[in-house]
Design a protein around this motif. Sequence first.
Motif, PDB file in Angstrom:
ATOM      1  N   VAL A 145       0.781  -1.231  -0.155  1.00 33.15           N
ATOM      2  CA  VAL A 145      -0.175   0.092   0.004  1.00 33.15           C
ATOM      3  C   VAL A 145       0.852   1.346   0.045  1.00 33.15           C
ATOM      4  N   SER A 146       0.339   2.553  -0.622  1.00 32.63           N
ATOM      5  CA  SER A 146       1.178   3.713  -0.456  1.00 32.63           C
ATOM      6  C   SER A 146       0.074   4.972  -0.327  1.00 32.63           C
ATOM      7  N   ARG A 147       0.644   5.838   0.340  1.00 32.64           N
ATOM      8  CA  ARG A 147      -0.253   6.875   0.502  1.00 32.64           C
ATOM      9  C   ARG A 147      -0.133   7.836  -0.613  1.00 32.64           C
ATOM     10  N   ASP A 148      -0.778   8.615  -1.300  1.00 37.22           N
ATOM     11  CA  ASP A 148      -0.879   9.076  -2.663  1.00 37.22           C
ATOM     12  C   ASP A 148       0.051  10.225  -2.714  1.00 37.22           C
ATOM     13  N   CYS A 149       0.560  10.814  -1.461  1.00 33.92           N
ATOM     14  CA  CYS A 149       1.629  11.951  -1.356  1.00 33.92           C
ATOM     15  C   CYS A 149       2.891  11.239  -1.093  1.00 33.92           C
ATOM     16  N   PHE A 150       3.198   9.892  -1.043  1.00 35.20           N
ATOM     17  CA  PHE A 150       4.295   9.397  -1.260  1.00 35.20           C
ATOM     18  C   PHE A 150       4.781   8.837  -2.511  1.00 35.20           C
ATOM     19  N   PRO A 151       6.092   8.700  -2.951  1.00 34.28           N
ATOM     20  CA  PRO A 151       6.181   8.115  -3.994  1.00 34.28           C
ATOM     21  C   PRO A 151       6.168   6.543  -3.974  1.00 34.28           C
ATOM     22  N   GLU A 152       5.253   6.190  -5.181  1.00 34.59           N
ATOM     23  CA  GLU A 152       4.472   4.875  -5.264  1.00 34.59           C
ATOM     24  C   GLU A 152       5.757   3.849  -5.331  1.00 34.59           C
ATOM     25  N   GLU A 153       6.876   4.430  -6.299  1.00 35.20           N
ATOM     26  CA  GLU A 153       8.112   3.225  -6.395  1.00 35.20           C
ATOM     27  C   GLU A 153       8.491   2.849  -5.021  1.00 35.20           C
ATOM     28  N   LEU A 154       8.660   3.827  -4.028  1.00 33.10           N
ATOM     29  CA  LEU A 154       8.852   3.276  -2.747  1.00 33.10           C
ATOM     30  C   LEU A 154       8.206   1.906  -2.256  1.00 33.10           C
ATOM     31  N   SER A 155       6.910   1.938  -2.295  1.00 30.88           N
ATOM     32  CA  SER A 155       6.267   0.577  -2.052  1.00 30.88           C
ATOM     33  C   SER A 155       6.565  -0.547  -3.001  1.00 30.88           C
ATOM     34  N   VAL A 156       6.817  -0.376  -4.235  1.00 25.13           N
ATOM     35  CA  VAL A 156       6.662  -1.167  -5.173  1.00 25.13           C
ATOM     36  C   VAL A 156       8.148  -1.916  -5.178  1.00 25.13           C
ATOM     37  N   ASN A 157       9.135  -0.965  -4.911  1.00 25.69           N
ATOM     38  CA  ASN A 157      10.649  -1.760  -4.886  1.00 25.69           C
ATOM     39  C   ASN A 157      10.718  -2.321  -3.417  1.00 25.69           C
ATOM     40  N   ARG A 158       9.991  -1.915  -2.477  1.00 29.70           N
ATOM     41  CA  ARG A 158      10.058  -2.800  -1.030  1.00 29.70           C
ATOM     42  C   ARG A 158       9.252  -4.168  -1.019  1.00 29.70           C
ATOM     43  N   ARG A 159       8.393  -4.017  -1.917  1.00 29.04           N
ATOM     44  CA  ARG A 159       7.442  -5.205  -1.852  1.00 29.04           C
ATOM     45  C   ARG A 159       8.314  -6.136  -2.945  1.00 29.04           C
ATOM     46  N   LYS A 160       9.083  -5.785  -3.762  1.00 27.85           N
ATOM     47  CA  LYS A 160       9.773  -6.795  -4.485  1.00 27.85           C
ATOM     48  C   LYS A 160      10.960  -7.215  -3.942  1.00 27.85           C
ATOM     49  N   ALA A 161      11.639  -6.445  -2.870  1.00 21.11           N
ATOM     50  CA  ALA A 161      12.675  -6.817  -2.406  1.00 21.11           C
ATOM     51  C   ALA A 161      12.381  -7.701  -0.941  1.00 21.11           C
ATOM     52  N   LEU A 162      10.889  -7.567  -0.426  1.00 23.16           N
ATOM     53  CA  LEU A 162      10.349  -8.621   0.581  1.00 23.16           C
ATOM     54  C   LEU A 162      10.250  -9.732   0.040  1.00 23.16           C
ATOM     55  N   VAL A 163       9.470  -9.828  -1.189  1.00 19.91           N
ATOM     56  CA  VAL A 163       9.075 -11.214  -1.969  1.00 19.91           C
ATOM     57  C   VAL A 163      10.515 -12.024  -2.273  1.00 19.91           C
ATOM     58  N   GLU A 164      11.549 -11.257  -2.599  1.00 18.59           N
ATOM     59  CA  GLU A 164      12.730 -11.855  -2.920  1.00 18.59           C
ATOM     60  C   GLU A 164      13.240 -12.414  -1.896  1.00 18.59           C
ATOM     61  N   ALA A 165      13.532 -11.756  -0.742  1.00 15.86           N
ATOM     62  CA  ALA A 165      13.924 -12.202   0.576  1.00 15.86           C
ATOM     63  C   ALA A 165      13.277 -13.498   1.238  1.00 15.86           C
ATOM     64  N   TYR A 166      11.643 -13.337   0.956  1.00 18.11           N
ATOM     65  CA  TYR A 166      11.072 -14.569   1.500  1.00 18.11           C
ATOM     66  C   TYR A 166      11.385 -15.859   0.724  1.00 18.11           C
ATOM     67  N   THR A 167      11.371 -15.823  -0.691  1.00 21.32           N
ATOM     68  CA  THR A 167      11.669 -16.850  -1.681  1.00 21.32           C
ATOM     69  C   THR A 167      13.045 -17.343  -1.567  1.00 21.32           C
ATOM     70  N   LYS A 168      14.071 -16.594  -0.995  1.00 18.02           N
ATOM     71  CA  LYS A 168      15.296 -16.987  -0.976  1.00 18.02           C
ATOM     72  C   LYS A 168      15.360 -17.932   0.503  1.00 18.02           C
ATOM     73  N   LYS A 169      14.566 -17.483   1.339  1.00 15.31           N
ATOM     74  CA  LYS A 169      14.543 -18.435   2.626  1.00 15.31           C
ATOM     75  C   LYS A 169      13.587 -19.291   2.959  1.00 15.31           C
ATOM     76  N   TYR A 170      12.493 -19.133   2.446  1.00 14.16           N
ATOM     77  CA  TYR A 170      11.266 -19.834   2.653  1.00 14.16           C
ATOM     78  C   TYR A 170      10.522 -20.597   1.464  1.00 14.16           C
ATOM     79  N   ASP A 171       9.627 -21.254   1.425  1.00 10.45           N
ATOM     80  CA  ASP A 171       8.908 -21.975   0.541  1.00 10.45           C
ATOM     81  C   ASP A 171       7.941 -20.696  -0.253  1.00 10.45           C
ATOM     82  N   ALA A 172       8.401 -20.550  -1.638  1.00 13.10           N
ATOM     83  CA  ALA A 172       7.702 -19.729  -2.311  1.00 13.10           C
ATOM     84  C   ALA A 172       6.305 -19.862  -2.511  1.00 13.10           C
ATOM     85  N   ALA A 173       5.867 -21.164  -2.395  1.00  8.85           N
ATOM     86  CA  ALA A 173       4.480 -21.401  -2.453  1.00  8.85           C
ATOM     87  C   ALA A 173       3.454 -20.998  -1.289  1.00  8.85           C
TER      88      ALA A 173
END
Length: 494
Positions: free
Chosen positions: A14-42
């Motif tokens: 999620v992102s508040r419209d007065c903040f840069p959307e790419e902050l949430s996009v990039n952080r979400r991608k980093a979160l998913v990458e961190a999870y799939t490296k360590k745990y079951d991607a399913a």
Amino acid sequence: MFNTPEVKIGIVAVSRDCFPEELSVNRRKALVEAYTKKYDAADIYECPICIVESEIHMVQALEDIKKAGCNALCVYLGNFGPEISETLLAKHFDGPKMFVAAAEETQTNLVGGRGDAYCGMLNASYNLKLRGVKAYIPEYPVGTAEECADMIHEFVPIARAIDGLNNLKIISFGPRPLNFLACNAPIQQLYNLGVEIEENSELDLFESFKNHAGDPRIADVVKDMEAELGTGNKKPEVLEKLAQYELTLLDWVDAHKGYRKYVAIAGKCWPAFQTQFGFVPCYVNSRLTGMGIPVSCEVDIYGALSEFIGTCISQDAVTLLDINNSVPADMYKESIEGKFDYEHKDTFMGFHCGNTFSKKLSECTMKNQMIMARALPEEVTNGTLEGDIIPGDITFYRLQSTADCKLRAYIAHGEVLPVATKSFGAIGVFAIHDMGRFYRHVLIEKNYPHHGAVAFGHFGKALYEVFKYVGVPLEDINFNQPKGMMYPTENPFA
């Protein structure tokens, strides 16, 4: 465990419209990458359609994660977040949900790259409360991608238990035996928890059992029992009846679970069961529990419920035991004192006739139920599974509705000691720090029944969060308080 949910957590940033959307996009991608490296991607699904900034985005994200088959939700505050849209998402998602937030990454990017999710989590929690929406929020819910990945992984067993309860039916047979008023089961709280209950007569079960006589599947079940018991098969003459009963229960589950996905059973086992069926059902109960279908003894409905929760969390067989007898002083001195860090009052024996899964016993032997055989012919009391419970970490716990329909729970970490019990039944020498005080000021003071559920491992953290999520008042989630932390009813001068 086929009788517990497979969890798939939809991660929605999620992102508040007065903040840069790419902050949430990039952080979400980093979160998913961190999870799939360590745990079951399913375990997870990354919602790619949008970053939720508005109510329209919320609807789009909701439709996407539902289409992807998600049965749990993680709202990820990549920045401050829109408190209305993000909490509406949680409100309209039908399943367990959690909220986590992104920490700031570096001191070199605190102008254009500062997200303020630390602040946003406060607003999110406030709005969740306004809407009456339950959500899991970790102990410290703000972290790096790797730390948030760990938080989501800790949510998996919690989500599995919550989703399981929302899709559970408990099937019971008969009323509680005489003198077992402690195992009362007010039905209202089951419905409040989202659990269905189907109460049946013992006659219905007996009729179904008789209709399974000569079932062609019996021979294969007997062979499976023989392989499981090995040299412990001391009552081979009763296996055919036990196999017939096992098929009766499994077919009943298939025919009666209705729209529910998961089932637990609260079964009758005495006093008339033995004389009419011609055996005791303990071994069959243990086998179904090993399959992931918990079966409680003595029509203990909240015992079956507790077992199911533990099965979902541990993904392993659990058991239900009497908090049964004290450890004799000579056994404590000979086998425990000086060898383990427990006082005498920290120890007790957990016992039941034979409902513990064979793989949770050091050795197992098919026998007759000694207590029942004191008053009945031995041949109708065959069918119990005896042996000392395997040593190792355990969690003793229970969720219970009081007679006046209030939810209470307790959780205590401990262990089964590698000490021979020198007794009968499925039994172990248990040790829980400060058990004596816990026994007096929680189990006795708060009127808990004598049955406790046992999970094989330490699962208190997840159990606590599940009990909190389903609405047990925090003051009624009890634990074995250490010395120096007094119970409300403890005498300060004792």
